[in-house]
Design an enzyme around this catalytic site. Structure first.
Site, PDB file in Angstrom:
ATOM      1  N   ASP A  52       0.839  -1.211   0.000  1.00 27.63           N
ATOM      2  CA  ASP A  52       0.000   0.000   0.000  1.00 27.63           C
ATOM      3  C   ASP A  52       0.869   1.254   0.000  1.00 27.63           C
ATOM      4  O   ASP A  52       0.718   2.136   0.852  1.00 27.63           O
ATOM      5  CB  ASP A  52      -0.932   0.020   1.212  1.00 27.63           C
ATOM      6  CG  ASP A  52      -1.718  -1.262   1.380  1.00 27.63           C
ATOM      7  OD1 ASP A  52      -1.999  -1.919   0.370  1.00 27.63           O
ATOM      8  OD2 ASP A  52      -2.033  -1.622   2.526  1.00 27.63           O
ATOM      9  N   GLU A 103     -11.083  -0.177  -2.515  1.00 30.28           N
ATOM     10  CA  GLU A 103     -10.322   0.327  -1.379  1.00 30.28           C
ATOM     11  C   GLU A 103      -9.154   1.157  -1.885  1.00 30.28           C
ATOM     12  O   GLU A 103      -8.979   1.348  -3.093  1.00 30.28           O
ATOM     13  CB  GLU A 103      -9.813  -0.830  -0.510  1.00 30.28           C
ATOM     14  CG  GLU A 103      -8.887  -1.790  -1.225  1.00 30.28           C
ATOM     15  CD  GLU A 103      -8.573  -3.026  -0.392  1.00 30.28           C
ATOM     16  OE1 GLU A 103      -9.394  -3.381   0.468  1.00 30.28           O
ATOM     17  OE2 GLU A 103      -7.504  -3.623  -0.605  1.00 30.28           O
TER      18      GLU A 103
END
Length: 875
Positions: free
Chosen positions: A62, A321
């Site tokens: 991420d 997301e």
């Protein structure tokens, strides 16, 4: 090899990842995924000249990128991993996943820094028992932040802690130095709370909304006029007081940014569940500016929640997301990135792109679809940037996602994301990738094919771009399969042939590089640019590439192939063959004898089952047969092994045609030839009616929200005798517009709660039996077929995966090891006892509201493509 007729017969040049001759071994990936600071530092001494440079890789999940006031580029990510670079090419790992928890870079002592958010989620609780869950940070320089000592300006880091898929919170930290230890500020958003205090997951935590370590009671005390909220919202909870995850977000994945004025401060965040939200922040404190009351945003017309902010995308627990919003001063657009799918290598993770002229939206894609509507069938929304792909002699790439984006001081654009790989065994190792982006004619940032090592595109002569390219269409689906790599040739006369037919044009962008526009004969227009780049992890000369965004929300990539190189042509032909052979079959195979100008001869390891010429003898049990191809092109010969599974011929377990003679009250007798002699039962309002197109048919009607009310109940042992040879479900259906997309056309379960197999009205086919799982989501009926008309649907499953056919054509598949699901275990497929048509219980899905069925047939064994087409033809 530049004659068009040599390409027209090539439907797919399947450069499948399983056959790619990788230049990076699984062991090397694992090693690079845990790069030490020492080895990365040593790598920084290497040259970064664009003719010889290669990137050094670090592992940060991420990844969020920002440029410090020291001129260095920082990446921070989940699990406290971080890295730094001076040039975006060579990277030094600052911290690996939880390498230290007492003196972590940026965070210091984790338990001390995150003491307040850990009261709610993220430490030794729920899904992180015995560990931590600190995820997805993002940092930005805030020139307006006011310190207690009177200083102004701070580096602000926002991140989340999480214990379950719904119970999380977002907090922020501050520092005067970009690389300093950041001080905890406050926790501003919580999710997963309830009115009942019920526990979730394997946690014992009281989840009541009025716990004193949450901020809700304080906000209610303030009231909406004073920066708080007036009361809790009924929308946050289900009728029983539990968390309403279909509406409210999971408070994770924050990204912070300033608007076009440079004065208003925002955070976008959220994921699966209620979707992606936007919340304004106070730049002087970093605290949230809560809307206070529910409303509708005047600009975007998106709904506004009093606590969570403005809804931008998602909802209904649809995947999505890692939102990231970047304002681009040159174009005047805010670009919203979002990642769909599951983060594992085979989870279909993929980045999507939207844009808006206003910070609050609406954010739309290349087709003009509004991200706020993607809470259902989200594959139809967003430009898909990168799928699972491979090029010849390069390692296959999987699950690219959860990105950030950087516009540098010179206007250069970079997409930064984590990348997994196609390796066996699958290691789930991941590395950061940095790819340049350049604007196309429509002002979309288009991503370069290969990672950044210092190159810049130029203006090229036509002779430099004409030729054959390995071609990838990243498509628009979210699934875990590798994309077939095809061949596309650009000709001097402006035509295109191979993967698609149409035209191409090259024009000067005026920005130092050339635009390319492809117009496919099917009407799709792709706009991008040419770019000579180096292939990843090779020392070969740079090759011409093209990259473009399609009007259909797809992205296409091309990497030029030297078709004058016999070794390369033979290698490409060898991996091409995999796409031309069936994975499993009970009928003879047409073995190609020529591919791409190369001759092919075949040798079978079991000629009595599958001969050298492709003749197949069906078997009672599944048998793997290795077929060896010798591929010869000019003076080069290569051999390649391909595995084909030979199965038994399919046989009818039971079928129902609903003709008048078969109906006796509420029972329907099976058709002649069925192995089972049991009748099916009409339940509730299910009835046999006369249809003007197909005669006597089954009609299943239900009220909205009905569960287990009206349906056709098949014999309990319908799947009782299936084996590893698999099974097939065939039916004609006419689905009403108001039938819920997940309502089951066919479903079977073992205990009346969770289906072991099913296919929904949207053609999502699923196996979830005895620990084996597959979910084919690429064949949605909303895009592959029409409501309100008769469609022929076939769903097949065996130990090697699932296939879905619509009107005789394969529209979805996943190759996956499902052997465990066919074992004789309590949760194996053979132990299903509730077998329904028109009814299902997954996620509390409602029954089919109004669907007509005809010729429902269940087969032992997998129907071949020929047999499916025969059934569709009505024979």
């Amino acid at each position: 090899m530049k004659k068009k007729n040599l390409l027209r017969h090539l439907l797919v040049c399947s450069l499948s990842a399983g056959l790619v001759l990788s230049s990076l071994s699984p062991a090397a990936i694992a090693a690079e995924g845990d790069t030490s600071a020492d080895s990365s530092t040593e790598a920084e001494t290497e040259t970064t000249d664009q003719e010889t440079a290669s990137a050094t890789h670090v592992s940060v999940h991420d990844p969020s990128i920002f440029k410090g006031d020291d001129g260095l580029y920082y990446i921070i990510g989940s699990h406290t991993a971080s890295a730094v670079s001076s040039d975006l090419i060579t990277w030094t790992q600052l911290n690996t996943d939880y390498a230290t928890t007492t003196s972590s870079p940026f965070y210091g002592n984790l338990q001390e820094t995150f003491a307040e958010p850990f009261e709610w989620a993220g430490y030794n609780d729920g899904d992180c028992v015995g560990s931590y869950a600190i995820w997805a940070p993002d940092a930005v320089w805030n020139p307006y932040y006011e310190w207690e000592d009177g200083d102004v300006g701070a580096w602000m880091l926002y991140c989340c802690t999480s214990s379950t898929w719904r119970r999380s919170c977002i907090c922020y930290l501050v520092s005067k130095d970009v690389d300093g230890t950041y001080t905890y500020g406050d926790t501003i958003i919580y999710s997963g709370f309830t009115t009942t205090g019920e526990t979730d997951g394997n946690s014992t935590r009281d989840t009541s909304w009025d716990n004193d370590y949450l901020n809700l009671t304080e906000l209610i005390a303030l009231g909406s006029e004073n920066g708080g909220i007036d009361e809790i919202s009924e929308n946050w909870f289900n009728d029983d007081g539990s968390w309403n995850h279909l509406y409210a977000p999971n408070a994770i994945d924050p990204t912070v940014f300033f608007d076009a004025s440079g004065e208003k401060f925002y955070m976008t965040y959220g994921s699966w569940s209620g979707g992606i939200f936007l919340l304004e922040l106070d730049p002087t404190t970093g605290e949230a500016i809560y809307p206070g009351t529910d409303s509708v945003d005047e600009v975007s017309e998106n709904y506004v929640d009093r606590y969570f902010g403005i809804h931008l995308a998602g909802g209904n627990h649809e995947s999505g997301e890692g939102p990231y919003i970047q304002y681009d001063e040159e174009t005047g657009y805010y670009y919203l990135y979002e990642t769909y799918g599951s983060l594992t290598a085979e989870g279909g993770y993929n980045m999507r792109l939207f844009r808006s002229e206003n910070v609050t939206g609406p954010y739309v894609d290349a087709e003009g679809n509004n991200a706020a509507d993607n809470g259902e069938s989200n594959d139809d929304y967003g430009i898909k940037l990168i799928g699972n792909y491979s090029f010849y002699n390069q390692i296959g790439k999987r699950a690219a996602g959860h990105n950030s984006m950087l516009i540098d001081g010179d206007g250069s654009r970079y997409l930064v994301y984590h990348q997994r790989f196609d390796v066996t065994p699958q290691l789930e190792a991941h590395e950061v990738r940095v790819h340049q982006q350049f604007l196309n004619e429509d002002l979309w940032p288009v991503t370069a094919v290969y990672e950044y090592i210092g190159e810049t595109p130029e203006n090229y002569e036509d002779s430099e771009v004409i030729g054959s390219y390995e071609f990838v269409n990243h498509g628009t689906t979210t699934d875990g399969s590798m994309i077939d790599t095809e061949l596309l040739t650009l000709y001097e006369d402006g035509t295109v042939d191979g993967a698609f037919t149409g035209t191409w044009t090259k024009t000067d962008s005026g920005n130092g590089y050339d635009y390319v526009t492809f117009e496919s004969d099917d009407g799709t227009v792709y706009k991008g640019y040419f770019f000579r780049q180096h292939k990843e992890n090779t020392e070969e000369d740079a090759v011409m590439t093209f990259t473009a965004i399609g009007s259909d929300n797809s992205c296409i990539w091309g990497s030029m192939a030297d078709m004058e190189d016999p070794e390369l042509v033979a290698g490409i032909a060898s991996v091409m063959l995999s796409g031309l052979l069936p994975t499993s079959t009970s009928e003879s195979i047409d073995l190609p004898t020529e591919v791409l100008g190369a001759s092919v001869t075949w040798t079978s390891a079991k000629p009595e089952i599958a001969s050298d010429s492709g003749e197949v003898t069906p078997q009672e049990k599944l048998v793997k047969v290795t077929l060896t191809a010798e591929i010869t092109y000019e003076d080069v010969s290569v051999t390649e092994d391909y595995t084909v599974v030979v199965s038994s011929a399919s046989s009818l377990i039971v079928g129902y045609d609903f003709e008048e003679a078969s109906v006796n009250g509420s029972t329907v007798a099976p058709v002649s030839g069925s192995a089972l002699e049991e009748s099916a039962e009409l339940v509730g309002e299910a009835a046999i009616i006369t249809d003007e197109t197909r005669g006597s048919v089954l009609q299943v009607t239900n009220e909205e929200g009905a569960t287990g009310v009206s349906y056709l109940n098949l014999p309990s042992d319908t799947l009782g005798e299936i084996t590893t040879t698999g099974f097939s479900v065939s039916m004609w259906v006419n689905i009403s517009d108001d039938t819920f997309e997940h309502s089951a056309l066919f479903e079977a379960d073992a205990d009346g709660t969770y289906p072991l197999t099913r296919i929904g009205a949207n053609l999502i086919a699923r196996i979830n039996a005895n620990g084996a799982y597959s979910d084919v989501t690429e064949s949605l009926l909303s895009t592959s077929g029409e409501r309100g008309t008769w469609q022929h649907v076939v769903y097949t499953a065996d130990t090697y995966g699932i296939r879905v056919y619509l009107n005789g054509e394969l529209v979805g598949e996943e190759e996956k090891d499902l052997s465990d699901s066919f074992k004789k275990a309590p949760t194996g497929l053979c132990n299903t006892i509730n077998v329904y048509v028109g009814c299902g219980y997954i996620w509390g899905d409602e029954d089919c509201r109004n669907v007509l069925f005809d010729d429902v047939r269940i087969y032992n064994g997998v129907l071949t493509a020929t047999e499916v087409q025969t059934l569709y033809a009505g024979e």
